[in-house]
Design a protein around this motif. Structure first.
Motif, short mmCIF file in Angstrom:
data_model
loop_
_atom_site.label_atom_id
_atom_site.label_comp_id
_atom_site.label_asym_id
_atom_site.label_seq_id
_atom_site.Cartn_x
_atom_site.Cartn_y
_atom_site.Cartn_z
N GLY A 200 0.81 -1.23 0.00
CA GLY A 200 0.00 0.00 0.00
C GLY A 200 0.83 1.26 0.00
O GLY A 200 0.37 2.32 0.45
N ASP A 201 2.05 1.18 -0.55
CA ASP A 201 2.97 2.31 -0.49
C ASP A 201 2.73 3.37 -1.55
O ASP A 201 3.42 4.39 -1.56
CB ASP A 201 4.41 1.81 -0.62
CG ASP A 201 4.97 1.29 0.69
OD1 ASP A 201 4.46 1.70 1.75
OD2 ASP A 201 5.92 0.48 0.66
N THR A 202 1.75 3.14 -2.45
CA THR A 202 1.54 4.10 -3.54
C THR A 202 0.15 4.74 -3.49
O THR A 202 -0.33 5.25 -4.50
CB THR A 202 1.75 3.41 -4.91
OG1 THR A 202 0.83 2.32 -5.03
CG2 THR A 202 3.17 2.91 -5.03
N THR A 203 -0.47 4.74 -2.33
CA THR A 203 -1.75 5.38 -2.17
C THR A 203 -1.77 6.16 -0.85
O THR A 203 -0.75 6.21 -0.13
CB THR A 203 -2.89 4.34 -2.22
OG1 THR A 203 -4.15 5.02 -2.23
CG2 THR A 203 -2.84 3.39 -1.03
N TYR A 204 -2.87 6.77 -0.53
CA TYR A 204 -2.97 7.59 0.68
C TYR A 204 -2.64 6.75 1.90
O TYR A 204 -3.13 5.65 2.07
CB TYR A 204 -4.38 8.18 0.79
CG TYR A 204 -4.69 9.14 -0.35
CD1 TYR A 204 -4.43 10.51 -0.23
CD2 TYR A 204 -5.22 8.67 -1.55
CE1 TYR A 204 -4.70 11.38 -1.27
CE2 TYR A 204 -5.50 9.54 -2.60
CZ TYR A 204 -5.23 10.89 -2.45
OH TYR A 204 -5.49 11.74 -3.50
N GLY A 205 -1.76 7.30 2.76
CA GLY A 205 -1.27 6.58 3.92
C GLY A 205 0.00 5.83 3.67
O GLY A 205 0.62 5.33 4.61
N GLY A 206 0.42 5.73 2.41
CA GLY A 206 1.66 5.05 2.06
C GLY A 206 2.82 6.02 1.93
O GLY A 206 2.75 7.19 2.31
N ARG A 207 3.91 5.54 1.35
CA ARG A 207 5.12 6.36 1.22
C ARG A 207 4.96 7.44 0.16
O ARG A 207 5.57 8.51 0.26
CB ARG A 207 6.31 5.46 0.90
CG ARG A 207 6.64 4.49 2.03
CD ARG A 207 7.55 3.35 1.55
NE ARG A 207 8.85 3.83 1.13
CZ ARG A 207 9.77 3.06 0.54
NH1 ARG A 207 9.49 1.78 0.29
NH2 ARG A 207 10.95 3.56 0.21
N VAL B 50 1.82 9.04 -2.81
CA VAL B 50 0.52 8.92 -3.44
C VAL B 50 0.75 9.02 -4.95
O VAL B 50 1.19 10.06 -5.44
CB VAL B 50 -0.47 9.98 -2.96
CG1 VAL B 50 -1.81 9.82 -3.69
CG2 VAL B 50 -0.68 9.87 -1.46
N VAL B 51 0.50 7.94 -5.64
CA VAL B 51 0.74 7.88 -7.08
C VAL B 51 -0.60 7.98 -7.82
O VAL B 51 -1.53 7.23 -7.54
CB VAL B 51 1.46 6.57 -7.47
CG1 VAL B 51 1.65 6.50 -8.98
CG2 VAL B 51 2.81 6.48 -6.76
#
Length: 396
Positions: A322-329, A331-332
């Protein structure tokens, strides 16, 4: 001479299914360009050069488009670089300002597309992608439509090499459709479950329909200005600085690697990203928000690695964490990306810039990435060209 370069105005239309709205490209350009000029608080008479991008259209359509904003005799350059057309127009406008040639330039892109898969216009000559297609056909049996075949083959190669799963690619589609729910400019604003994405019609395994960008109509525009222009017009509070920018075309490795991943542009992206990080003086871990070229979910995952967000072969782990969405490292594609926002080829790169400008201004409404201070943009067109751009607020 080199001057600091800023985005001072952005605007775009809603991206629409082709033929669903009664408009033509001059209407699109007028809407997007007027919004960008109004955002900058200036009139068209202050623009000294215009770069206008489109892929499908007649010669000098760029002039016809910007004449909706004014007829002032300035140089108007028509730009076509396949799917990276919009960001190529941005690159040229920024280059004109950065060099000191002009103090204000407009980059505008539009597309009025046909429904269905991309086709060819001129069949009496070699197609620009034939060298890429011929090289890939030696690695994977040719299939139509060509675009999902090329990016699907790259995804299959990644699966063979690194154990990436169809579910990991599908999760990217889930994420981007979920992000688009809060984007009023997006062609689609519907959330889907992982099961629904996986069960959608198969286009080219592992790519289902909900992991592929649609054809779209729409336009986007960006006003670029020098530091002196920003100061003279009191725009520093809204200005976003371009702190790094690189355009890279195909490298020898594109064809020498015997790799579908290289043929769809991963090595171009690696070089462009490396050059941008060096120019901007930061690392991938310093970035907060990213708009990247997810023409297909497989390309988003490949681009994670090419941009240095993770090591080679580790894109699937990034998705699962979940590193590429809100709360992750990071937001992609908070906009929904090409998959859900839509992909009018000439406008895509400028829509990405618009989204990142709103994010860095803190005005992205329910899509806002909290505390966003560093943004990265990636746009690719096969044939081939990659443009990577880094941004920061001017007042940082």
């Amino acid at each position: 001479m080199s001057t600091r370069t800023f985005v001072v105005g952005v605007g775009m239309t809603k991206f629409e299914k082709p033929g669903s709205r009664d408009w033509d490209y001059p209407d699109m350009a007028r809407e997007a360009g007027t919004k960008a000029l109004q955002d900058a608080g200036i009139g068209y008479e202050l623009v000294r050069q215009a770069y206008v991008g489109y892929v499908y259209g007649e010669s000098t359509a760029g002039q016809r488009a910007v004449y909706e904003l004014g007829i002032t005799g300035i140089p108007v350059v028509n730009v076509n670089n396949n799917c990276s057309t919009g960001s190529t127009a941005l690159f040229l406008a920024a280059q004109a300002v950065r060099s000191g040639t002009v103090d204000c330039a407009l980059a505008l892109g539009f597309e009025k597309m046909q429904r269905g898969s991309l086709g060819t216009t001129f069949d009496d000559r070699e197609q620009p992608l034939m060298r890429h297609i011929a090289a890939l056909a030696e690695l994977a049996e040719f299939a139509m439509p060509a675009a999902p075949w090329m990016f699907g083959a790259a995804g299959r190669e990644h699966m063979r090499r690194y154990g990436t799963t169809p579910e990991q690619f599908a999760k990217i589609g889930v994420k981007n459709h979920r992000h688009s729910v809060h984007n009023p400019y997006a062609q689609f604003q519907v959330e889907y479950t992982l099961e629904e994405v996986l069960a959608a019609n198969m286009v080219y395994e592992p790519l289902t329909k909900l992991q592929c960008s649609p054809t779209s109509d729409g336009s986007a525009a960006v006003v670029i200005a020098s530091e002196e222009f920003v100061e003279r017009h009191d725009l520093s509070a809204q200005a976003v600085e371009i702190v790094g920018q690189s355009m890279v075309t195909d490298l020898p490795s594109t064809f020498a690697d015997n790799s579908a991943i290289s043929l769809v542009g991963a090595r171009m992206t690696e070089r462009a990203a490396r050059e941008v990080y060096e120019q901007a003086g930061f690392k991938p871990s310093d970035v907060d928000v990213i708009e990247l070229h997810d023409c297909f979910s497989t390309n988003e995952l490949l681009t994670y690695e090419a941009l240095g967000l993770c090591g080679e072969g580790e894109g699937g782990k990034l998705v699962d964490a979940g590193d590429t969405t809100y709360g992750g490292r990071w937001v992609v594609n908070p906009s929904g990306g090409l998959i859900s926002k839509g992909h009018p080829l000439g406008a895509t790169g400028l829509a990405q810039c618009s989204e990142l400008t709103w994010q860095l201004r803190g005005t992205a409404d329910r899509r806002q990435v909290a505390g966003a201070q560093v943004a990265l943009q990636h746009n690719i067109g096969l044939g081939g060209a990659v443009v990577v751009t880094a941004y920061r607020p001017a007042n940082r």
